[in-house]
Design an enzyme around this catalytic site. Structure first.
Site, PDB file in Angstrom:
ATOM      1  N   HIS A   1       3.923   3.386  12.552  1.00 39.54           N
ATOM      2  CA  HIS A   1       2.958   4.489  12.733  1.00 39.54           C
ATOM      3  C   HIS A   1       3.509   5.623  13.593  1.00 39.54           C
ATOM      4  O   HIS A   1       2.756   6.302  14.289  1.00 39.54           O
ATOM      5  CB  HIS A   1       1.650   3.977  13.374  1.00 39.54           C
TER       6      HIS A   1
ATOM      7  N   GLU B   1      -4.943   2.075   2.661  1.00 40.01           N
ATOM      8  CA  GLU B   1      -4.970   0.898   3.550  1.00 40.01           C
ATOM      9  C   GLU B   1      -5.166   1.321   4.982  1.00 40.01           C
ATOM     10  O   GLU B   1      -5.886   0.679   5.748  1.00 40.01           O
ATOM     11  CB  GLU B   1      -3.661   0.104   3.413  1.00 40.01           C
ATOM     12  N   GLU B   2      -4.500   2.424   5.368  1.00 34.85           N
ATOM     13  CA  GLU B   2      -4.419   2.763   6.794  1.00 34.85           C
ATOM     14  C   GLU B   2      -5.748   3.181   7.409  1.00 34.85           C
ATOM     15  O   GLU B   2      -6.027   2.872   8.554  1.00 34.85           O
ATOM     16  CB  GLU B   2      -3.380   3.874   7.021  1.00 34.85           C
TER      17      GLU B   2
ATOM     18  N   ASP C   1       6.267   1.086   6.754  1.00 38.32           N
ATOM     19  CA  ASP C   1       4.832   0.861   6.554  1.00 38.32           C
ATOM     20  C   ASP C   1       4.269   1.898   5.618  1.00 38.32           C
ATOM     21  O   ASP C   1       3.869   2.970   6.041  1.00 38.32           O
ATOM     22  CB  ASP C   1       4.114   0.896   7.904  1.00 38.32           C
TER      23      ASP C   1
ATOM     24  N   HIS D   1       0.826  -1.221   0.000  1.00 29.83           N
ATOM     25  CA  HIS D   1       0.000   0.000   0.000  1.00 29.83           C
ATOM     26  C   HIS D   1       0.852   1.259   0.000  1.00 29.83           C
ATOM     27  O   HIS D   1       1.850   1.360   0.707  1.00 29.83           O
ATOM     28  CB  HIS D   1      -1.030   0.002   1.126  1.00 29.83           C
TER      29      HIS D   1
ATOM     30  N   ASP E   1       3.499  -6.230   3.499  1.00 28.21           N
ATOM     31  CA  ASP E   1       3.102  -5.107   4.364  1.00 28.21           C
ATOM     32  C   ASP E   1       3.541  -5.345   5.804  1.00 28.21           C
ATOM     33  O   ASP E   1       2.785  -5.129   6.740  1.00 28.21           O
ATOM     34  CB  ASP E   1       1.579  -4.880   4.283  1.00 28.21           C
TER      35      ASP E   1
HETATM   36 ZN   LIG Z   1       0.830  -1.182   6.340  1.00 26.43          ZN
END
Ligand SMILES: [Zn+2]
Length: 465
Positions: free
Chosen positions: A419, A323-324, A289, A277, A349
């Site tokens: 994140h 995606e998030e 990520d 993603h 991912d």
């Molecule tokens: Zn991810």
């Protein structure tokens, strides 16, 4: 320790050019893919552009638009047969200014990040006493005693491989915690950050408001700050926190999935999907990520194209958007393409560390098949195959019965930076990315080339999970 050389397999390549029986053709492709990928370095160059030049890429941001344009341009420059984008509308949440502090019994600033999708605090912020719980069950036990309070979910995530509680367990606190607390009358929710390295780093991520509860503001605070609140409460103090969030949810924005194909030579309608993603959270650089996954997918396509390895079936790359915080890209892909014959869909991912193997969710015998196909990857430590895998973006395809797989990386340090502002390029090495490209290119080619497709997964709800 993973320095087994690809040289012995490369020797087989002297047979290249002669008509080869299937077995030898397979080994020749292995040697070409691994030999080239392991000295490639281009995936890291791609990731460097995505992270340093474009940066983090939340849905609806101008940076994500730039990333989409860059990915499509890169695939075209790398000579893929077909490159296109498919428009998708995505949610647009904007963080705005945020601040929090303990105001009693001491005064301390808190390191925080509002959770993705949070509402703002009322004008002037809110100030409330904190109630600490370690999970949703404990919260339920407290009933309405949390009324008018800030609920702090303080549960340390297990650090290290396989340590409990893992992300899959604690992530429920982030997604379900705000509505659970609101249902019992809480005015706000704080979350001990879901991370495995405590360097006073807040980690964001999506929350999920339920329709039957008021929408209360919610933020993640650094583990150290959660520990401080815990100690003050344990000493019998009433702890009050001031929280100010200026987040906004704006109108949905235009975005897109990016797609590219290497057309199959015999069965072009049958698809082996490789994906990652392109969107990220709005802090750090989205390197692990999932910039790393995108770079690996992009370079896998480039490598197979350069080597002119054209398998029996089509290999299709998909860089999903959103995606998030919505999975809109994944849902749109399944809606448009779910009816096409997908032999398998593989997502990367879980970062850009060294690859360790694959996860597989498909029909009976699929794990054994993938294990056989992964055997040549033992040379780079990537032959371990688990009977579960896939990826968030592959969920809608899996529900349609498509076999799904994940390329698995060593995740020891993934949640250290996940994140957070520390998810930056320096966490990813060219060598590890090259190995990921080798593993994904080999597996995608082998599955696209193999005479028989992978056994199809049992349909959703048939107990296959
Ligand atoms: Zn991810």
């Amino acid at each position: 320790m993973l320095e087994a050389s690809p040289v012995p397999i490369v020797l087989v390549a002297v047979l290249a050019g002669a008509p080869l029986p299937a077995e030898l053709a397979h080994r020749e492709a292995t040697s070409r893919i691994l030999g080239t990928a392991l000295s490639d370095g281009r995936a890291h160059e791609k990731l460097a552009y995505l992270t340093d030049r474009i940066g983090h890429r939340l849905s609806g941001s101008a940076a994500l638009d730039r990333a989409i344009a860059w990915a499509a341009r890169t695939l075209r420059e790398d000579g893929l047969d077909r490159v296109w984008t498919e428009p998708v509308m995505v949610p647009r949440w904007v963080r705005g200014h945020e601040a929090a502090a303990i105001v009693a019994p001491v005064e301390r600033e808190l390191a925080l990040l509002g959770l993705g999708g949070t509402v703002a605090t009322p004008d002037g912020g809110l100030r409330a006493a904190v109630v600490e719980v370690d999970g949703l069950e404990r919260l339920a036990d407290l009933g309405t005693t949390v009324q008018g309070k800030l609920v702090l979910f303080n549960k340390a995530m297990g650090a290290g491989l396989g340590a409990e509680p893992g992300y899959g367990t604690v992530v429920k606190l982030r997604s379900e915690g705000p509505s659970a607390a609101a249902r019992q009358g809480a005015v706000g929710m704080l979350l001990r950050s879901l991370g495995t390295a405590n360097f006073r780093l807040p980690h964001t991520g999506a929350l999920k408001y339920e329709d039957d509860a008021p929408r209360i503001p919610a933020a993640a605070i650094a583990a150290e700050d959660a520990e401080l609140i815990h100690r003050l409460l344990a000493a019998g103090d009433r702890v009050e926190v001031r929280l100010e969030l200026h987040a906004q949810t704006l109108a949905d924005a235009a975005s897109a999935n990016v797609l590219a194909e290497l057309t199959g030579r015999e069965r072009p309608a049958e698809v082996v999907l490789i994906g990652a993603h392109l969107d990220s959270w709005d802090v750090g650089q989205g390197a692990q990520d999932d910039g790393a996954g995108c770079a690996v997918v992009l370079e896998t396509m480039s490598l197979l194209r350069r080597l002119d390895l054209r398998p029996r079936r089509t290999i299709r790359a998909v860089l999903f958007t959103n995606e998030e915080n919505g999975l809109r890209g994944a849902k749109d892909y399944a809606r448009r393409h779910g009816g096409e014959p997908h032999v398998v869909a593989i997502e990367s991912d879980s970062g850009g560390a060294a690859p360790v193997g694959f996860g597989v969710e498909a029909g009976p015998g699929a794990v054994e098949t993938v294990r056989e196909l992964a055997a040549p990857l033992a040379a780079i430590g990537c032959a371990h195959v688990l009977d579960r895998g896939g990826g968030a973006d592959l969920g809608p395809l899996k529900d349609l019965g498509v076999p799904v797989m994940s390329l698995r990386q060593d995740s020891t340090h993934y949640f250290d930076v996940h994140h957070s502002a520390a998810d930056t390029l320096d966490k990813v090495t060219p060598r590890d990315l090259d190995r990921n490209v080798a593993a994904l290119a080999w597996m995608a080619w082998a599955l696209a080339e193999r005479e028989r497709p992978l056994p199809t997964a049992p349909p959703a709800g048939a107990g296959g999970d």
